[in-house]
Design a protein around this motif. Structure first.
Motif, PDB file in Angstrom:
ATOM      1  N   ASP A  48       0.846  -1.188   0.000  1.00  0.00           N
ATOM      2  CA  ASP A  48       0.000   0.000   0.000  1.00  0.00           C
ATOM      3  C   ASP A  48       0.885   1.242   0.000  1.00  0.00           C
ATOM      4  O   ASP A  48       2.104   1.139  -0.077  1.00  0.00           O
ATOM      5  CB  ASP A  48      -0.954  -0.001   1.204  1.00  0.00           C
ATOM      6  CG  ASP A  48      -0.204  -0.094   2.536  1.00  0.00           C
ATOM      7  OD1 ASP A  48       0.923   0.450   2.627  1.00  0.00           O
ATOM      8  OD2 ASP A  48      -0.726  -0.700   3.480  1.00  0.00           O
ATOM      9  N   GLU A 167      -3.813   6.196   8.720  1.00  0.00           N
ATOM     10  CA  GLU A 167      -4.443   4.959   8.246  1.00  0.00           C
ATOM     11  C   GLU A 167      -5.835   4.763   8.838  1.00  0.00           C
ATOM     12  O   GLU A 167      -6.740   4.248   8.168  1.00  0.00           O
ATOM     13  CB  GLU A 167      -3.553   3.768   8.601  1.00  0.00           C
ATOM     14  CG  GLU A 167      -4.074   2.435   8.068  1.00  0.00           C
ATOM     15  CD  GLU A 167      -3.251   1.262   8.565  1.00  0.00           C
ATOM     16  OE1 GLU A 167      -3.070   0.298   7.787  1.00  0.00           O
ATOM     17  OE2 GLU A 167      -2.797   1.292   9.719  1.00  0.00           O
ATOM     18  N   ALA A 172      -9.554   1.403   2.652  1.00  0.00           N
ATOM     19  CA  ALA A 172      -8.585   0.540   1.968  1.00  0.00           C
ATOM     20  C   ALA A 172      -8.423   0.973   0.513  1.00  0.00           C
ATOM     21  O   ALA A 172      -7.319   0.954  -0.042  1.00  0.00           O
ATOM     22  CB  ALA A 172      -9.033  -0.910   2.053  1.00  0.00           C
ATOM     23  N   ILE A 175      -6.182   4.037   0.292  1.00  0.00           N
ATOM     24  CA  ILE A 175      -4.775   3.706   0.506  1.00  0.00           C
ATOM     25  C   ILE A 175      -4.165   3.060  -0.739  1.00  0.00           C
ATOM     26  O   ILE A 175      -3.033   3.363  -1.117  1.00  0.00           O
ATOM     27  CB  ILE A 175      -4.626   2.808   1.748  1.00  0.00           C
ATOM     28  CG1 ILE A 175      -5.027   3.598   3.009  1.00  0.00           C
ATOM     29  CG2 ILE A 175      -3.193   2.308   1.883  1.00  0.00           C
ATOM     30  CD1 ILE A 175      -5.100   2.767   4.264  1.00  0.00           C
ATOM     31  N   ARG A 176      -4.936   2.183  -1.383  1.00  0.00           N
ATOM     32  CA  ARG A 176      -4.438   1.552  -2.614  1.00  0.00           C
ATOM     33  C   ARG A 176      -4.259   2.587  -3.719  1.00  0.00           C
ATOM     34  O   ARG A 176      -3.270   2.584  -4.442  1.00  0.00           O
ATOM     35  CB  ARG A 176      -5.398   0.445  -3.074  1.00  0.00           C
ATOM     36  CG  ARG A 176      -5.326  -0.829  -2.247  1.00  0.00           C
ATOM     37  CD  ARG A 176      -6.043  -1.967  -2.938  1.00  0.00           C
ATOM     38  NE  ARG A 176      -7.456  -1.680  -3.160  1.00  0.00           N
ATOM     39  CZ  ARG A 176      -8.409  -1.966  -2.281  1.00  0.00           C
ATOM     40  NH1 ARG A 176      -8.118  -2.544  -1.126  1.00  0.00           N
ATOM     41  NH2 ARG A 176      -9.676  -1.686  -2.549  1.00  0.00           N
ATOM     42  N   ARG A 179      -1.148   4.845  -3.451  1.00  0.00           N
ATOM     43  CA  ARG A 179       0.123   4.275  -3.910  1.00  0.00           C
ATOM     44  C   ARG A 179       0.319   4.564  -5.394  1.00  0.00           C
ATOM     45  O   ARG A 179       1.414   4.925  -5.828  1.00  0.00           O
ATOM     46  CB  ARG A 179       0.167   2.765  -3.658  1.00  0.00           C
ATOM     47  CG  ARG A 179       1.498   2.154  -4.115  1.00  0.00           C
ATOM     48  CD  ARG A 179       1.600   0.675  -3.827  1.00  0.00           C
ATOM     49  NE  ARG A 179       2.884   0.167  -4.309  1.00  0.00           N
ATOM     50  CZ  ARG A 179       3.811  -0.426  -3.564  1.00  0.00           C
ATOM     51  NH1 ARG A 179       3.601  -0.583  -2.270  1.00  0.00           N
ATOM     52  NH2 ARG A 179       4.937  -0.847  -4.076  1.00  0.00           N
TER      53      ARG A 179
END
Length: 203
Positions: A48, A167, A172, A175-176, A179
């Motif tokens: 991540d 976080e 999720a 966060i992905r 990246r």
């Protein structure tokens, strides 16, 4: 006795760190890159944005260690310092765009974002000051040691505190996606970064 998942995680951490160090070593293969033990973080090796940021941190730790292993105004020191500056500048700008710009909008994490960005600017000033001074002098080494200490403090704080707090307030999917944004912006920002030279005057 450690569980299989714990062993797998340890192996992943070691591999992630070794990969980051190997990238730094490409700049000056003959110099040692002894970064020693690193602060504990659950993010090293994670797929991540936080794992990606820690990967860069380890690469920068290695560059700092390699510069410390050089002597005088050598081609290796010049090359490594330039790479460190471009790396940190590209990393910081991409991190601000991918992560901190979003975190800044959440009142619960605004202060962390402001603190991280302020430290990025402080390191920019320290690197510009170093770039403007005689790289072969003992004074340069003292200032470099101060930069190294400041940077290591900064990334430890991010890895152990600020990333953990951020976080909790991100999905999720966020966060992905971050990246992907970081990787894209890091390449662009590093390509356009320049080594600036400006003596930092004491207040």
């Amino acid at each position: 006795m450690r569980t299989q998942s714990a062993l797998t995680k340890t192996t992943g951490n070691s591999l992630a760190k070794s990969t980051a160090i190997a990238k730094a070593k490409k700049v000056a293969p003959k110099l040692p890159a002894r970064i020693g033990t690193t602060p504990a973080t659950k993010f090293r090796g994670n797929p991540d944005v936080f794992g990606r940021l820690v990967e860069d941190h380890d690469r920068h730790r290695a560059l700092l260690a390699m510069i410390a292993a050089t002597q005088g105004k050598t081609p290796e020191r010049k090359r490594l310092f330039k790479e460190l500056v471009l790396e940190i500048k590209g990393h910081a700008a991409a991190e601000e765009q991918a992560l901190w710009s979003t975190v800044l909008r959440n009142p619960a994490t605004t202060e962390d974002a402001r603190h991280a960005v302020a430290e990025h600017h402080e390191m920019d000033e320290m690197m510009a000051d170093l770039a403007a001074r005689d790289m072969g002098s003992s004074g340069w080494l003292r200032r470099f040691a101060a930069l190294r200490e400041e940077y290591l403090h900064h990334v430890r704080e991010e890895e152990q505190e600020q990333f953990v707090a951020a976080e909790k307030h991100l999905t999720a999917a966020d966060i992905r996606h971050m990246r992907q944004v970081f990787n894209r912006r890091k390449q662009a920002e590093k390509s356009s970064a320049k080594v600036e030279k400006k003596i930092k005057l004491k207040p």
